[in-house]
Design an enzyme around this catalytic site. Structure first.
Site, PDB file in Angstrom:
ATOM      1  N   SER A 155      -9.587   1.572   3.024  1.00  0.00           N
ATOM      2  CA  SER A 155      -8.927   2.270   2.112  1.00  0.00           C
ATOM      3  C   SER A 155      -7.683   1.583   1.332  1.00  0.00           C
ATOM      4  CB  SER A 155      -8.257   3.332   3.060  1.00  0.00           C
ATOM      5  OG  SER A 155      -7.295   2.632   3.763  1.00  0.00           O
TER       6      SER A 155
ATOM      7  N   SER B 192      -9.874  -1.082   7.073  1.00  0.00           N
ATOM      8  CA  SER B 192      -9.212  -0.866   5.740  1.00  0.00           C
ATOM      9  C   SER B 192      -8.490  -2.147   5.034  1.00  0.00           C
ATOM     10  CB  SER B 192      -8.313   0.195   5.662  1.00  0.00           C
ATOM     11  OG  SER B 192      -9.095   1.471   5.758  1.00  0.00           O
TER      12      SER B 192
ATOM     13  N   LYS C 286       0.860  -1.086  -0.126  1.00  0.00           N
ATOM     14  CA  LYS C 286      -0.106   0.166   0.005  1.00  0.00           C
ATOM     15  C   LYS C 286       0.904   1.263  -0.079  1.00  0.00           C
ATOM     16  CE  LYS C 286      -3.992   1.781   2.802  1.00  0.00           C
ATOM     17  NZ  LYS C 286      -4.844   1.496   3.912  1.00  0.00           N
TER      18      LYS C 286
HETATM   19  N1  GLN Z   1     -13.070   3.445   6.489  1.00  0.00           N
HETATM   20  C1  GLN Z   1     -12.448   3.781   7.502  1.00  0.00           C
HETATM   21  C2  GLN Z   1     -12.248   5.397   7.502  1.00  0.00           C
HETATM   22  O1  GLN Z   1     -12.452   5.633   6.591  1.00  0.00           O
HETATM   23  C3  GLN Z   1     -11.251   3.185   7.954  1.00  0.00           C
HETATM   24  C4  GLN Z   1     -10.014   3.492   7.203  1.00  0.00           C
HETATM   25  C5  GLN Z   1      -9.050   2.532   7.725  1.00  0.00           C
HETATM   26  O2  GLN Z   1      -9.113   1.647   8.232  1.00  0.00           O
HETATM   27  N2  GLN Z   1      -7.966   3.057   7.152  1.00  0.00           N
HETATM   28  O3  GLN Z   1     -11.834   5.783   8.353  1.00  0.00           O
END
Ligand code: GLN
Length: 480
Positions: free
Chosen positions: A143, A167, A68
């Protein structure tokens, strides 16, 4: 991945051939998936050649892996899919990535994400929206959508993501792969660009639980460079070993409700039947503070983000405006206004608000107290069971654009994943089947939550279910 590793070790295929095969697939398919931000063709082939010459050895020798783009590497760019860091070249490599390379992995490239890992669809990337390899009109989740899509579409043998509120697990569920978030502190966060430091954790995306276990074991363990990394020995997982009997699977009513689509509810039922057949005891557990997870997470995470992202001021780090400015504050605010996208700005404003004097006690402090209650729920539950079975998401992947104008609808994607981060425990999502009622079949994920530092048992329990479910993986990509 382990199969490929063994074939390379047995010289049935060279590391160079394996790497080239993935590079060819990226060339052929990534134009429609957009999983990658950057591909390191020359560097990957050089590393593979070094493996073939016997100069690089280890438990991942020659295995092509994607990471990532919020993990620092001393080569290439580390952008967090933000204009703010578009040209940023990190001066060092993240410990997790270094451990993979030390184990012989070949890093193919960096994958796309929601800007600074804030989002659940990868639509918040400042550069491109990654597409779901099962149906390119749908999102891959987020994400870590680029890593999930790359693993699902076999544009790498495995990939790495980060999970602050879901994420890894949510995009894994939506892309039909295994996604594993270890206990908070298990894997060093050194070199992971900080989003919410009390929640962030690194983990793998793979086709199988055994593959995830291997990557986890390689990355896990104390790192003096990250003071929050835990000094707890990493027990080998041995997914082929049966979990201790009698196995107790926890079921919480808070995760089984009308919000779950029928396909998701059916998947839970199937899994329960499998565990019963395997002789497990199904125990009801109560997680009464579950419903406060989303508001608590979006207070804690944004508060920490607003503080972490203060470093991007256009002076030390990140984009600096070319526009004429009057003074330093103007330079900061103009650079930040240009460099950050809408969702990141929303989070910084929310986080600054909940930390500001007069609101701190009402929001931030209260959220910390609720966080403790959520943790206590899990402590109580794990006295009665070895792992908790629940869906990863309420529904399969949604169409690109379906929720991008509605932040609240987007935040609700994390309803089953955020509490695991708030409590600091471990969670894994495994493929549980595919829907048959959409134009194209879409994968469904099931989640198993395990107690802190109990990963080895969690993986064995997940592996047992995986073996019986035999959920299909994506074998060939759909034509564009
Ligand atoms: N979807 C969640 C957020 O928007 C989690 C994001 C993540 O785990 N980086 O914060």
């Amino acid at each position: 991945m382990i199969e490929l590793r063994d074939m390379i070790a047995a010289k049935q295929i060279t590391a160079t051939e394996a790497t080239q095969a993935y590079l060819d697939r990226i060339e052929k398919y990534d134009g429609q998936i957009h999983a990658y931000r950057e591909v390191y063709t020359d560097r990957a082939l050089e590393r593979a050649a070094a493996v073939d010459r016997g100069e690089v050895t280890g438990p991942l020798a020659g295995v092509p892996i994607a990471i990532k783009d919020n993990l620092c590497t001393s080569w290439g760019h580390t952008t967090c899919s933000s204009k703010m860091l578009e040209d940023f070249q990190a001066p060092y490599t993240a410990t997790a990535v270094q451990r993979l390379e030390d184990a012989g992995a070949v890093i193919l490239g960096k994958t796309n994400l929601d800007e600074f890992a804030m989002g659940s669809s990868t639509e918040n990337s400042a550069f491109v929206t990654t597409r779901n390899p099962w149906d390119t009109s749908c999102v891959p989740g987020g994400s870590s959508g680029g890593s999930a899509a790359a693993a699902g579409a076999s544009l790498c043998a495995a990939s790495i993501g980060s999970d602050t509120g879901g994420s890894i697990r949510q995009p894994a569920a939506l892309c039909g792969v295994v996604g594993f978030k270890p206990t908070y502190g298990r894997i060093s966060r050194w070199g992971l660009v900080a989003f919410a430091s009390s929640l962030d954790q690194i983990g793998p995306f793979t086709k199988t639980v055994a593959d995830a276990a291997l990557l986890y074991e390689i990355m896990a363990g104390r790192d003096p460079l990250d003071s929050t990394s835990a000094d707890v020995s990493v027990e080998p997982t041995q997914t082929e070993t049966q979990p201790d009997q009698p196995l107790r699977i926890g079921l919480a009513k808070q995760y089984l409700n009308d919000n779950n689509t029928p396909a998701v509810a059916d998947a839970v039922e199937r899994a329960l039947a499998i565990y019963r057949e395997l002789g497990a005891e199904i125990v009801e557990v109560d997680l009464p503070h579950t419903e406060y997870g989303i508001p608590t997470y979006y207070i804690v995470a944004t508060a920490e983000a607003s503080s972490n992202l203060a470093r991007y001021d256009g002076v030390h780090y990140g984009h600096r405006t070319d526009a004429p400015v009057t003074d330093m504050p103007d330079l900061y605010s103009t650079s930040r206004a240009e460099g950050f996208g809408d969702e990141v700005k929303r989070r910084i404003m929310l986080g600054t608000y909940v930390l500001s004097s007069g609101y701190y006690d009402a929001y931030y402090l209260r959220a910390l107290k609720v966080r403790r209650l959520i943790k206590q729920d899990f402590d109580n539950a794990f006295e009665k069971c070895d792992a908790i079975l629940c869906p990863t998401t309420t529904a399969p992947a949604f169409e690109v654009g379906a929720k991008s104008d509605d932040p609240l609808a987007m935040y609700l994607n994390d309803v089953y994943t955020v509490n695991c981060n708030l409590a600091g425990i471990a969670g894994i999502s495994i493929p549980a089947g595919i829907t048959d009622d959409t134009p194209r079949p879409l994968p469904i994920g099931l989640q198993l939550l395990g107690n802190a530092f109990d990963e080895a048992r969690l993986m064995r329990i997940a592996s047992q279910l995986e073996n019986k479910l035999q959920a299909p993986r994506l074998t060939e990509l759909q034509p564009a």
